[in-house]
Scaffold this motif. Structure first.
Motif, mmCIF file in Angstrom:
data_model
loop_
_atom_site.group_PDB
_atom_site.id
_atom_site.type_symbol
_atom_site.label_atom_id
_atom_site.label_comp_id
_atom_site.label_asym_id
_atom_site.label_seq_id
_atom_site.Cartn_x
_atom_site.Cartn_y
_atom_site.Cartn_z
ATOM 1 N N LYS A 199 3.859 3.053 -8.029
ATOM 2 C CA LYS A 199 3.227 2.509 -9.755
ATOM 3 C C LYS A 199 3.123 3.728 -10.120
ATOM 4 C CE LYS A 199 3.152 -2.000 -6.751
ATOM 5 N NZ LYS A 199 4.944 -2.530 -8.086
ATOM 6 N N ASP A 200 2.063 3.329 -11.304
ATOM 7 C CA ASP A 200 2.026 3.791 -12.326
ATOM 8 C C ASP A 200 0.109 3.721 -11.906
ATOM 9 O OD1 ASP A 200 1.464 5.594 -14.423
ATOM 10 O OD2 ASP A 200 3.310 3.997 -15.737
ATOM 11 N N ALA B 268 -4.670 -3.336 -9.879
ATOM 12 C CA ALA B 268 -5.202 -3.599 -8.480
ATOM 13 C C ALA B 268 -4.229 -4.093 -7.339
ATOM 14 C CB ALA B 268 -5.408 -5.115 -8.549
ATOM 15 N N LEU B 269 -3.270 -4.248 -8.151
ATOM 16 C CA LEU B 269 -1.772 -3.901 -7.602
ATOM 17 C C LEU B 269 -0.966 -2.978 -7.143
ATOM 18 C CD1 LEU B 269 0.659 -7.115 -9.704
ATOM 19 C CD2 LEU B 269 -0.515 -7.284 -7.058
ATOM 20 N N HIS C 153 -1.166 -1.600 -3.227
ATOM 21 C CA HIS C 153 -0.042 -0.856 -2.786
ATOM 22 C C HIS C 153 -0.205 0.663 -2.541
ATOM 23 C CE1 HIS C 153 4.338 1.037 -2.862
ATOM 24 N NE2 HIS C 153 3.898 1.960 -3.605
ATOM 25 N N TYR C 154 -1.173 1.091 -2.642
ATOM 26 C CA TYR C 154 -1.583 3.144 -2.435
ATOM 27 C C TYR C 154 -2.476 2.641 -1.334
ATOM 28 C CZ TYR C 154 1.704 4.909 -6.147
ATOM 29 O OH TYR C 154 3.148 5.268 -6.646
ATOM 30 N N LYS C 155 -2.926 2.196 -1.300
ATOM 31 C CA LYS C 155 -4.405 1.893 -0.565
ATOM 32 C C LYS C 155 -4.190 0.968 1.449
ATOM 33 C CE LYS C 155 -8.078 3.524 -2.526
ATOM 34 N NZ LYS C 155 -9.924 3.345 -2.374
ATOM 35 N N SER C 156 -2.398 0.272 0.693
ATOM 36 C CA SER C 156 -1.593 -0.711 2.133
ATOM 37 C C SER C 156 -3.265 -1.975 2.407
ATOM 38 C CB SER C 156 -1.796 -0.145 3.098
ATOM 39 O OG SER C 156 -0.499 0.898 2.941
ATOM 40 N N LEU C 157 -3.324 -2.717 1.168
ATOM 41 C CA LEU C 157 -4.834 -4.112 0.911
ATOM 42 C C LEU C 157 -4.048 -4.607 0.396
ATOM 43 C CD1 LEU C 157 -8.068 -1.175 0.482
ATOM 44 C CD2 LEU C 157 -7.419 -2.137 2.536
ATOM 45 N N ASN C 158 -4.682 -5.757 0.399
ATOM 46 C CA ASN C 158 -4.031 -6.526 -0.072
ATOM 47 C C ASN C 158 -5.526 -6.792 -1.593
ATOM 48 O OD1 ASN C 158 -4.954 -9.676 -1.404
ATOM 49 N ND2 ASN C 158 -3.935 -10.458 0.281
ATOM 50 N N VAL D 15 -10.038 -2.714 -3.340
ATOM 51 C CA VAL D 15 -9.929 -3.328 -4.318
ATOM 52 C C VAL D 15 -10.605 -3.586 -5.586
ATOM 53 C CG1 VAL D 15 -7.896 -3.887 -5.404
ATOM 54 C CG2 VAL D 15 -7.288 -3.469 -3.139
ATOM 55 N N GLU D 16 -11.488 -4.777 -5.380
ATOM 56 C CA GLU D 16 -12.453 -4.916 -6.414
ATOM 57 C C GLU D 16 -13.182 -3.916 -6.530
ATOM 58 O OE1 GLU D 16 -14.405 -8.737 -5.055
ATOM 59 O OE2 GLU D 16 -12.103 -9.773 -5.619
#
Length: 448
Positions: A162-163, A178-179, A183-188, A194-195
């Motif tokens: 992912k970019d 956010a996605l 993805h890279y932190k294996s989080l929602n 993420v916020e």
């Protein structure tokens, strides 16, 4: 891997048994080793535009496609001119040395940013190893088909990444950013972490400091809401950005003129001349293994010792290795195998320092507003240097001898160490705004 492919083919292309339509001339052999640097030099600004317009991911995919085209040309045509054209096209893909460290630095935490960015150079060593092994173990045509397949696999794998969130935020695509972080932190994607990361990126792009100093205002023109500075005006006003660019240019000069690139490109003929008692394939493969191991060591030490100490100590060690190597080649005071040992030690010292640190450093020290411009400018300087040193290497060896060339490399290594002691700030574990303030402070370049 095409960067070291000439090492496996130079002797073949200049022999009566050449698979080409004719033997290569000395001038064409020099072009074979250096032409990729010219293509990278000419196309790097356009790659920078693509990187900013389409993102890091799709630019990398385009470069993999060009790599495949170059191998198809090599497989399909046996003309000397076609081979040189393929080398020119493949040189464009060298621009990944700019894109990947920038990409990695944009989503890694400060505590592991250096190690992750240095992994780019470690995998470059794996490519060298593969190239040397194929060149020594399989026929010419088989080698080319295998490398075409590897380029195709790389292109497919790049579609899975992912970019970077920073690029996506610059483009106003906050949800995709956010996605990417999730993805890279294996989080929602809706998680608090993420916020917080999104808020951090927004602060980098639109800083709002309650008590901004004049220097901070120069560094962050967005503090003046009605004025958006161009890259040139930003560089003119920001003393810290100019200082950072000068340091990066010097570090990239060290990457070029400390000289290991000539060993990488001319490995087989160089080992054949320096250590005639050893198989050139065996010598080259060991050299590539040393490069890989050195990259692993660099990835560990860059976060333990920091960028500046690693650059200083490794440059001093490389200078010592070059002097020992030059005297051994010139006076033959030891057995032949010691020549190979000194080359390997030189490779180890160089890779840990000048072969790794400048790529990491340049990806760390610039604010988002000028990061692309400054990185491209510094890399342009590096590729110009690579072309010069590769093109003049054979004539220079003929004029002053192989030992004399390594004396020159030793002087460059020593000057690099002296410069870094006095003018290179440490960046380990620091965010880009703190790094820029280090450059902005009076006499900051004289401090660790």
């Amino acid at each position: 891997m095409s960067f070291t492919w000439p090492s496996s083919t130079m002797d073949l292309f200049t022999s009566p048994n050449t698979p080409l339509n004719r033997m290569m001339s000395d001038f064409e052999v020099s072009l074979l080793g250096s032409l990729s640097c010219i293509s990278a030099l000419l196309t790097l600004p356009f790659v920078g535009i693509l990187m900013e317009k389409f993102g890091r991911k799709y630019t990398c995919f385009a470069l993999y496609s060009l790599q495949m085209i170059s191998w198809i040309i090599i497989i399909s045509f046996n003309y000397v001119e076609a081979i040189l054209l393929a080398i020119f096209i493949s040189g464009i893909t060298s621009c990944t040395l700019l894109i990947i460290p920038v990409y990695v630095s944009e989503f890694c935490q400060e505590s592991i940013r250096g190690s992750m960015a240095s992994s780019v150079l470690m995998f470059f060593g794996f490519g060298m190893l593969t190239s040397y092994l194929l060149g020594g173990l399989v026929p010419y045509n088989v080698m080319n088909y295998i490398t075409l397949g590897l380029a195709g696999v790389g292109g497919l794998l790049i579609t899975l990444v992912k970019d970077s969130a920073l690029y996506l935020m610059i483009k106003g695509r906050e949800r995709e950013a956010a996605l990417s972080i999730a993805h890279y932190k294996s989080l929602n994607a809706n998680s608090n972490e993420v916020e917080q990361e999104i808020k951090h990126i927004k602060r980098l792009l639109n800083p709002e400091l309650d008590e901004a100093t004049p220097e901070e205002e120069m560094l962050k023109p967005e503090l003046k809401p009605k004025e958006k500075l161009s890259v040139w005006r930003f560089m003119k006003k920001s003393r810290s950005s100019r200082r950072a660019l000068v340091v990066c240019l010097v570090l990239y000069s060290a990457t070029v003129f400390q000289g290991l690139v000539v060993v990488q490109v001319y490995a087989a003929p160089l080992f054949g001349k320096a250590v005639p008692s050893m198989s050139t394939t065996l010598s080259s493969v060991i050299f590539a293994i040393v490069t890989v191991v050195s990259g692993m060591i660099a990835a560990y030490l860059v976060e333990v010792l920091g960028r500046k100490p690693l650059m200083v100590y490794s440059s001093v060690a490389a200078a010592v290795c070059c002097v020992l190597l030059a005297t051994q080649i010139q006076f033959e005071w030891g057995p032949n195998w010691t020549t190979a040992v000194f080359i390997y030690l030189f490779c180890l010292s160089y890779t840990i320092g000048a072969g790794t640190i400048p790529y990491i450093y340049c990806a760390e020290v610039f604010l988002p507003e000028i990061k692309s411009f400054a990185s491209i400018f510094a890399m342009e300087w590096a590729f110009l240097g690579f072309f010069i040193v590769l093109f003049i290497f054979n004539p220079l060896v003929s004029y002053i001898g192989l030992g004399g060339v390594f004396y020159i490399f030793a002087v460059v290594c020593l000057l690099t160490a002296i410069f870094c002691v006095f003018f290179m700030p440490e960046t380990k574990g620091l965010t880009v705004d703190v790094i820029q303030l280090q450059f902005a402070k009076p006499r900051s370049l004289n401090k660790t």
